[in-house]
Design a protein around this motif. Sequence first.
Motif, mmCIF file in Angstrom:
data_model
loop_
_atom_site.group_PDB
_atom_site.id
_atom_site.type_symbol
_atom_site.label_atom_id
_atom_site.label_comp_id
_atom_site.label_asym_id
_atom_site.label_seq_id
_atom_site.Cartn_x
_atom_site.Cartn_y
_atom_site.Cartn_z
ATOM 1 N N VAL A 149 -51.422 41.133 -22.603
ATOM 2 C CA VAL A 149 -50.986 40.268 -21.512
ATOM 3 C C VAL A 149 -51.257 38.821 -21.909
ATOM 4 O O VAL A 149 -52.358 38.493 -22.354
ATOM 5 C CB VAL A 149 -51.752 40.596 -20.212
ATOM 6 C CG1 VAL A 149 -51.524 39.512 -19.168
ATOM 7 C CG2 VAL A 149 -51.328 41.946 -19.674
ATOM 8 N N ARG A 150 -50.240 37.971 -21.770
ATOM 9 C CA ARG A 150 -50.404 36.531 -21.989
ATOM 10 C C ARG A 150 -50.127 35.816 -20.676
ATOM 11 O O ARG A 150 -49.028 35.915 -20.132
ATOM 12 C CB ARG A 150 -49.460 36.032 -23.079
ATOM 13 C CG ARG A 150 -49.533 34.512 -23.324
ATOM 14 C CD ARG A 150 -48.597 34.099 -24.456
ATOM 15 N NE ARG A 150 -48.625 32.670 -24.689
ATOM 16 C CZ ARG A 150 -47.601 31.845 -24.443
ATOM 17 N NH1 ARG A 150 -46.459 32.330 -23.965
ATOM 18 N NH2 ARG A 150 -47.706 30.551 -24.687
ATOM 19 N N ILE A 195 -48.211 35.150 -10.095
ATOM 20 C CA ILE A 195 -47.570 33.868 -10.363
ATOM 21 C C ILE A 195 -47.927 32.885 -9.242
ATOM 22 O O ILE A 195 -47.849 33.186 -8.056
ATOM 23 C CB ILE A 195 -46.037 34.024 -10.457
ATOM 24 C CG1 ILE A 195 -45.670 34.983 -11.604
ATOM 25 C CG2 ILE A 195 -45.365 32.667 -10.647
ATOM 26 C CD1 ILE A 195 -46.074 34.516 -12.980
ATOM 27 N N GLY A 196 -48.342 31.678 -9.644
ATOM 28 C CA GLY A 196 -48.707 30.643 -8.695
ATOM 29 C C GLY A 196 -50.168 30.645 -8.296
ATOM 30 O O GLY A 196 -50.638 29.711 -7.622
ATOM 31 N N ILE A 234 -46.184 34.850 -17.049
ATOM 32 C CA ILE A 234 -46.905 36.005 -17.588
ATOM 33 C C ILE A 234 -45.974 36.747 -18.531
ATOM 34 O O ILE A 234 -44.825 37.034 -18.182
ATOM 35 C CB ILE A 234 -47.398 36.946 -16.473
ATOM 36 C CG1 ILE A 234 -48.451 36.251 -15.598
ATOM 37 C CG2 ILE A 234 -47.976 38.230 -17.069
ATOM 38 C CD1 ILE A 234 -48.897 37.086 -14.410
ATOM 39 N N GLU A 235 -46.474 37.055 -19.723
ATOM 40 C CA GLU A 235 -45.706 37.818 -20.711
ATOM 41 C C GLU A 235 -46.449 39.108 -21.041
ATOM 42 O O GLU A 235 -47.676 39.114 -21.158
ATOM 43 C CB GLU A 235 -45.503 36.996 -21.986
ATOM 44 C CG GLU A 235 -44.692 35.724 -21.774
ATOM 45 C CD GLU A 235 -44.644 34.849 -23.010
ATOM 46 O OE1 GLU A 235 -43.840 33.895 -23.019
ATOM 47 O OE2 GLU A 235 -45.411 35.103 -23.970
ATOM 48 N N THR A 293 -41.297 41.969 -21.632
ATOM 49 C CA THR A 293 -40.823 41.424 -20.366
ATOM 50 C C THR A 293 -41.685 40.223 -20.002
ATOM 51 O O THR A 293 -42.793 40.043 -20.516
ATOM 52 C CB THR A 293 -40.890 42.472 -19.230
ATOM 53 O OG1 THR A 293 -40.236 41.968 -18.071
ATOM 54 C CG2 THR A 293 -42.328 42.824 -18.886
ATOM 55 N N SER A 294 -41.149 39.372 -19.138
ATOM 56 C CA SER A 294 -41.889 38.182 -18.735
ATOM 57 C C SER A 294 -41.582 37.871 -17.274
ATOM 58 O O SER A 294 -40.574 38.298 -16.719
ATOM 59 C CB SER A 294 -41.521 36.983 -19.624
ATOM 60 O OG SER A 294 -40.144 36.703 -19.548
ATOM 61 N N PHE A 295 -42.499 37.098 -16.668
ATOM 62 C CA PHE A 295 -42.395 36.740 -15.260
ATOM 63 C C PHE A 295 -42.727 35.257 -15.121
ATOM 64 O O PHE A 295 -43.599 34.729 -15.805
ATOM 65 C CB PHE A 295 -43.366 37.557 -14.410
ATOM 66 C CG PHE A 295 -43.196 39.043 -14.560
ATOM 67 C CD1 PHE A 295 -42.400 39.761 -13.685
ATOM 68 C CD2 PHE A 295 -43.822 39.722 -15.603
ATOM 69 C CE1 PHE A 295 -42.235 41.133 -13.828
ATOM 70 C CE2 PHE A 295 -43.663 41.086 -15.756
ATOM 71 C CZ PHE A 295 -42.862 41.795 -14.862
#
Length: 367
Positions: A36-37, A77-78, A6-7, A364-366
């Motif tokens: 949001v990407r 995430i996931g 996620i960005e 930021t990114s995850f």
Amino acid sequence: MRIEAIELYEYRLTYAHGTYAMSKGRSASQQPSNLVRIVADDGLEGWGEAAILSGNYLPLFAGGTREALRELAPHLIGEDPRAIKRIEGIMDGVLTGQNNAKSAFDIACWDLFGKSVGLPVAALLGGVLGENLPIFEAIPLSSTEANIDFVTKRSAAGIRRFQIKVGDDPQRDAARVRSIIEASDDDIFFYVDANAGWTLLEASIGMRAMEDLNIWFEQPCTDLADCALLRKMSPLPLIMDESVVTLADLYRAKYEVGAGGINLKLGRVGGITRAANMRDTAQNLGMHFNIEDIWGGDISAAAVSHVAASSRPANLLQTSFFNDWTEEHVAGYQPRVRHGVGAAPTGPGLGIEIDRGLIGEPVTSFS
């Protein structure tokens, strides 16, 4: 399918007509927006947007939305982005409220869902029921002369529906509204919006002064109970906006206030999922509605267009494409308003392509 990364991106949206002014001195010429990407493990990506219309419009502000996005992202995430209800439940389990941030992730998941099956979001919401969406634009609080000039210019571009901002002095507001209507073409429809800025007394004065006009009033007072009292004082129909956040609010709007409709903003209620649910309930209750967002650019306009296009035309009053109100365009200025009407893009997902060269690097990114 699983969410792999996620960005988050940030940029500013400039109001195309100078200063956007509402009741009680609230105004802005630029608004912060967040993109949001969401990237899936198969390489597909989905985009969402959450924009803010100043910190004194709703119980939201830019810094809060941006922190909420950072708080929510790691928990997604996931997860399968197509499991929309599960995504909704996860976000609700992390944060209470913060619907504007949740809306961005919800929109991005719908975009990914559509791309994964090769269908536009409107098809996933039940199909396109309206291809010519009636578009409105808001007339900011200003002088009568400036408002008439605004209508003249925008009506020449094909817009035939206008929301007149009111909510300051009710007598002056009434005189200004009357002058705008008298100076405009007969086929233009107007309604007024106080953005919850009037007291009960002010609203009763303003509505009584305009009872002979063919208009409706949107959210004259903050409190639903005050708006219910106004229905006993004036025959003018009411549309509820800021006070309708949940399905319970929707029922109160109809059965306590006696409102004929609601204004559904994706960022206020939490995204496409909840907006479509509230829209369907409103349809079943025989209510009318506007479909729009708090603010936004191309991505918000695309998301709004799919919810509007999959609505019953008999219940859809109108919609707005905010990318027609703003200068910056991250997806080629799509979707577009043509001669006062709009349509949902027909490509998969939201049906738009983001030019990443226009938005810079993620803040930021995850993963």
